[in-house]
Every structure is written in C-alpha cells, then in structure tokens.
Design a protein around this motif. Structure first.
Motif, PDB file in Angstrom:
ATOM      1  N   LEU A   1      -4.066  -1.871   3.706  1.00 29.85           N
ATOM      2  CA  LEU A   1      -4.435  -0.557   3.187  1.00 29.85           C
ATOM      3  C   LEU A   1      -4.161   0.501   4.239  1.00 29.85           C
ATOM      4  O   LEU A   1      -3.964   0.200   5.424  1.00 29.85           O
ATOM      5  CB  LEU A   1      -5.911  -0.516   2.774  1.00 29.85           C
ATOM      6  N   PHE A   2      -4.134   1.755   3.793  1.00 29.40           N
ATOM      7  CA  PHE A   2      -4.207   2.905   4.682  1.00 29.40           C
ATOM      8  C   PHE A   2      -5.624   3.440   4.604  1.00 29.40           C
ATOM      9  O   PHE A   2      -6.123   3.748   3.515  1.00 29.40           O
ATOM     10  CB  PHE A   2      -3.205   3.991   4.269  1.00 29.40           C
TER      11      PHE A   2
ATOM     12  N   ARG B   1      -9.912  -4.029   1.587  1.00 28.93           N
ATOM     13  CA  ARG B   1     -10.099  -2.871   0.716  1.00 28.93           C
ATOM     14  C   ARG B   1     -11.102  -1.911   1.348  1.00 28.93           C
ATOM     15  O   ARG B   1     -12.017  -2.322   2.051  1.00 28.93           O
ATOM     16  CB  ARG B   1     -10.601  -3.302  -0.664  1.00 28.93           C
ATOM     17  N   GLU B   2     -10.901  -0.633   1.063  1.00 32.64           N
ATOM     18  CA  GLU B   2     -11.854   0.391   1.495  1.00 32.64           C
ATOM     19  C   GLU B   2     -12.840   0.641   0.368  1.00 32.64           C
ATOM     20  O   GLU B   2     -12.452   0.884  -0.781  1.00 32.64           O
ATOM     21  CB  GLU B   2     -11.111   1.678   1.829  1.00 32.64           C
ATOM     22  N   GLY B   3     -14.142   0.567   0.688  1.00 31.58           N
ATOM     23  CA  GLY B   3     -15.154   0.803  -0.319  1.00 31.58           C
ATOM     24  C   GLY B   3     -15.444   2.277  -0.495  1.00 31.58           C
ATOM     25  O   GLY B   3     -15.055   3.115   0.335  1.00 31.58           O
ATOM     26  N   PRO B   4     -16.142   2.649  -1.569  1.00 30.68           N
ATOM     27  CA  PRO B   4     -16.522   4.051  -1.767  1.00 30.68           C
ATOM     28  C   PRO B   4     -17.438   4.581  -0.675  1.00 30.68           C
ATOM     29  O   PRO B   4     -17.541   5.795  -0.498  1.00 30.68           O
ATOM     30  CB  PRO B   4     -17.220   4.033  -3.136  1.00 30.68           C
TER      31      PRO B   4
ATOM     32  N   LEU C   1      -4.420  -1.001   8.018  1.00 32.14           N
ATOM     33  CA  LEU C   1      -5.149  -2.223   8.340  1.00 32.14           C
ATOM     34  C   LEU C   1      -4.498  -3.374   7.592  1.00 32.14           C
ATOM     35  O   LEU C   1      -4.229  -3.273   6.389  1.00 32.14           O
ATOM     36  CB  LEU C   1      -6.624  -2.111   7.957  1.00 32.14           C
ATOM     37  N   VAL C   2      -4.236  -4.483   8.299  1.00 30.09           N
ATOM     38  CA  VAL C   2      -3.543  -5.637   7.734  1.00 30.09           C
ATOM     39  C   VAL C   2      -4.340  -6.892   8.031  1.00 30.09           C
ATOM     40  O   VAL C   2      -4.732  -7.135   9.179  1.00 30.09           O
ATOM     41  CB  VAL C   2      -2.120  -5.779   8.316  1.00 30.09           C
ATOM     42  N   GLY C   3      -4.613  -7.682   6.990  1.00 32.41           N
ATOM     43  CA  GLY C   3      -5.297  -8.951   7.178  1.00 32.41           C
ATOM     44  C   GLY C   3      -4.341 -10.045   7.592  1.00 32.41           C
ATOM     45  O   GLY C   3      -3.117  -9.949   7.413  1.00 32.41           O
TER      46      GLY C   3
ATOM     47  N   ALA D   1       0.842  -1.192   0.000  1.00 30.39           N
ATOM     48  CA  ALA D   1       0.000   0.000   0.000  1.00 30.39           C
ATOM     49  C   ALA D   1       0.876   1.240   0.000  1.00 30.39           C
ATOM     50  O   ALA D   1       1.995   1.237   0.528  1.00 30.39           O
ATOM     51  CB  ALA D   1      -0.924   0.014   1.224  1.00 30.39           C
ATOM     52  N   VAL D   2       0.341   2.308  -0.585  1.00 24.83           N
ATOM     53  CA  VAL D   2       1.019   3.601  -0.639  1.00 24.83           C
ATOM     54  C   VAL D   2       0.370   4.530   0.382  1.00 24.83           C
ATOM     55  O   VAL D   2      -0.860   4.644   0.437  1.00 24.83           O
ATOM     56  CB  VAL D   2       0.922   4.210  -2.050  1.00 24.83           C
TER      57      VAL D   2
END
Length: 417
Positions: free
Chosen positions: A326-327, A383-386, A341-343, A253-254
């Motif tokens: 993700l961030f 993943r972050e949703g919209p 967040l890390v799975g 992730a960036v």
C-alpha cells in the motif's frame, strides 16, 4: 523506458538504537515497543481464528472483511470474528494437501476482495478466486455481487482467464490481486501458472499475448474491455491485457497523488521485483531477471536487461516473498505518509520504501520476525485502517489449506491504544 535505466543508489536506513551491531532489524524494548527510524509502535492482535487469510477490505460501516483461501469470506465486527462466513459466494476451487512445496495447491481458492469506489451507494464487492474447471485445476476469475445484510447477492462473473496450467500438480502462481485506479478501471494480476523457465524462454506462456498467463488485465467495473486498452483490435491478443511478462505479482497499489500503478512480483530464488506498471509493456519474465533456479542455484536468464523489456524499479536479492502493499496516507504515522509498505512471506517482514518520483531512495525494515515479539507468521496482506493504523494479515506455514488458524494484527503508534 529502456535498458539504459539504472537503479539509483538506495539509502538503507541505519539501525536504530538498541539493535545489535551491524543488524538491520528494528529494535524492540522490553515493553513491546518496536523502535524504527521515524516512528515507534506496538503490534496488537485484532482477531484470531482465521484460516489462510489472503486479503482485507474495510467497509464504510466499520467492518473488516477478510478472505480465507479455503473459499470463505469472513467479517470482523467490533473486534470480533463472526462465527458465520458470508453466504452467496460463487463456486471456488480450494486445493491443499498434496502439493510438494509452499508454492503448490494451497495458492488456489479465494484471493482478493475490494470495494467498488462507490460502495456506499451501490454496495458492490469484487472478488478474485480460482474457478473450478475440468482441466488445469481451474482458472482465476473475477466476480462481483451486492454485499448487504452480511451476505452476497446478485453475483455475476465479470472475467475468467485463459491462463492454462502446466499440466502438473504444481500449476499454481495464480496472482489475483485487484485494485481500482483513480478513473474507476479495475486491474487484476495473473500469474504464469508455474510453467518451467527453461528451454526457449521467449516461447514461455508469460511471453505469449494469446493467453493471460503472466499478465495484468484492465477492465471496466462491469467487465467490459476499455477501448483504450493497448491491444484492443489486435488479432490473436486478448484485449483485456494491460501488461505481460510477469511471474506472480502478489501486491498492487495506486499512488494516491500521481495515480501511478505499482506492483510487486515474486522472483524465483532471488529477484523479487517492484515495478511501475505502464500500458503495453513487457516486464521480461522469464527472459530477463535477477533470480536463479531453486535448490540448484543454476542460471535462468541470459541477463538482467534487454531492449523492449522493462527493468524493475527495485529488486530484493535474496527474496523476501513479496505480498500485499500500500501507499500510506493516514495520520497515525505522519512521517510515513506517501511511503510504500510491502509485506514479506519468506522474509516474514514488513518493509517501508520511500520514493522520489519513480525512484526508490530509501528502504527500511519495520518488522522482521515481527520485531522480536512472538513470531506469528508470514505477512500476506497490508492494509491501512480508517483509524490510520496498519493492519497485517498473517498466513500459516503448512501446506494444509485448512490450517492452522492465524489472525490479523495491527501497528499502533507507541503510546496509543
């Protein structure tokens, strides 16, 4: 950066009300609410019937694309998993039964899927996958195509790895995570193909820049090599290589503000890592690390630190089987904004990390065994949703590449539907 860097003391958040004494698990009320330090939430089903989902990507049209490792790209539209998979994918080698462990054949197949930063205008979708080959059980590759009308057209291969297997049916450890950085460059992780970590460790393929085993690559969106890659013009070194000395990076992730590139990486038994990725750096596998050999627990590494090799920014001992990461940038969980967040696969969990610059200062387990709700499996992607909700792809437990079916769930703030 050198071996003198040390881990900062971490704040491990105390259990919230309702946890058993001494437990680090999140609490769960009888109404299904999971209570954590900063936000309470529910786990909701999004869709079921997926087979070994690996990655998710949201389109501007509102669809959720999901890769299945058997070699299918699926569409979830308006909460419904469409019966037909996307047509037009390149040939993909998916392997299943016959592997001797969860790290075997079933790691092949279709891997990641990400949208081009200008997808709304060019409709370009990028896939990582195991390309069939006569030897080494195939190789990891990147292709892109135009995603329109629920199919992929104008598909072209942009890259395939010179990352040879170890000559056995355990030549897995593919890697395959993709990400675009803020400058529009494309990165992919490549695993070490499970070469034994024994003997002359400095001769291991992950320490050899003449191949892609155990590396991170950086290319342009059309597959060309950027002129400022660290090894461009160096004889005998693949110019795509950005970093090397990795085992099997499964999350990448960036940072949304700094643009820093982060990866998590599977250790062996123990020693999962979180690394800040910087060009031209060697991340040490298998010469240094924190894990031990499976089953026997015998030593692999002569030590954990060595000059010229980057130490991790965070480790998990025992391993949690790190996966997607993700961030968080959304509004649904404002107190988590900017956190990582890390799975976890073997850990069957989701963890939250808070960073101060490049230092991890807090770690909190948000879900473990899915917080006491029915145990629905291993978290493969995050993943972050919209909508700002957090979506998790749940992977299966068996070695069969075609089953059993699992699904996608999401974290929704308590009180929201």
């Amino acid at each position: 950066m050198n071996h003198l860097r040390r881990f900062r003391f971490l704040i491990l958040l105390a259990p919230v009300a309702g946890c058993a004494p001494g437990s680090s698990d999140p609490a769960r009320d009888h109404d299904g609410v999971v209570r954590t330090a900063l936000h309470d939430f529910r786990v909701e089903a999004v869709a079921d019937g997926l087979v070994r989902p690996f990655a998710m990507a949201f389109t501007p049209d509102g669809d959720l694309l999901v890769t299945e490792r058997p070699g299918r790209l699926r569409i979830i539209r308006d909460g419904v998993l469409l019966a037909d998979s996307v047509e037009g994918l390149p040939p993909i080698r998916a392997l299943g039964r016959g592997a001797r462990s969860m790290s075997g054949f079933e790691q092949a197949g279709l891997r990641d899927a990400i949208l081009h930063p200008e997808f709304e205008t060019n409709r370009l979708l990028y896939l990582s996958y195991v390309k069939p080959g006569a030897d080494s059980l195939g190789t990891i590759a990147i292709a892109r195509g135009r995603f329109e009308n629920d199919r992929l057209t104008d598909v072209e291969e942009l890259f395939h790895a010179d990352a040879f297997g170890n000559g056995t049916d355990r030549s897995s450890m593919w890697g395959g995570r993709l990400v675009f950085d803020h400058d529009g460059y494309l990165f992919m992780t490549l695993g070490d193909r499970q070469w034994p970590s024994a003997g002359d460790l400095e001769a291991h393929p992950a320490q050899d820049l003449s191949n892609h085993n155990g590396s991170t690559i950086r290319i342009r969106d059309d597959g060309r090599v950027p002129e400022d890659n660290p090894f461009v013009g160096r004889e005998g070194i693949h110019a795509e290589i950005w970093t090397w000395g990795h085992r099997n990076a499964q999350g990448m992730a960036v940072h949304p503000e700094t643009g820093d590139l982060w990866q998590n990486e599977h250790g062996p038994q123990g020693g999962d890592e979180l690394n800040l990725i910087e060009p031209g750096r060697n991340y040490g596998w298998p010469v240094v690390g924190y894990g031990v050999n499976y089953r026997t627990g015998s030593r692999i590494h002569p030590g954990t630190l060595m000059d010229g090799m980057e130490p991790p920014d965070h480790v998990w001992v025992p391993s949690i089987g790190v996966s997607g990461m993700l961030f968080y940038t959304g509004d649904a969980f404002p107190e988590w904004r900017g956190d990582m967040l890390v799975g976890g696969l073997s850990g069957r969990r989701l963890v939250r990390l808070r960073l101060d610059g490049h230092e991890v200062t807090q770690e909190e387990t948000l879900l473990q065994g899915i917080g006491g709700v029915p145990d629905i499996g291993r978290v493969r992607d995050v993943r972050e949703g919209p909508d700002g909700f957090i979506y998790l792809a749940i992977d299966g437990e068996t070695r069969d590449v075609d089953g059993p079916a699992t699904g996608i769930v999401r974290l929704v703030p308590a009180g929201r539907r």
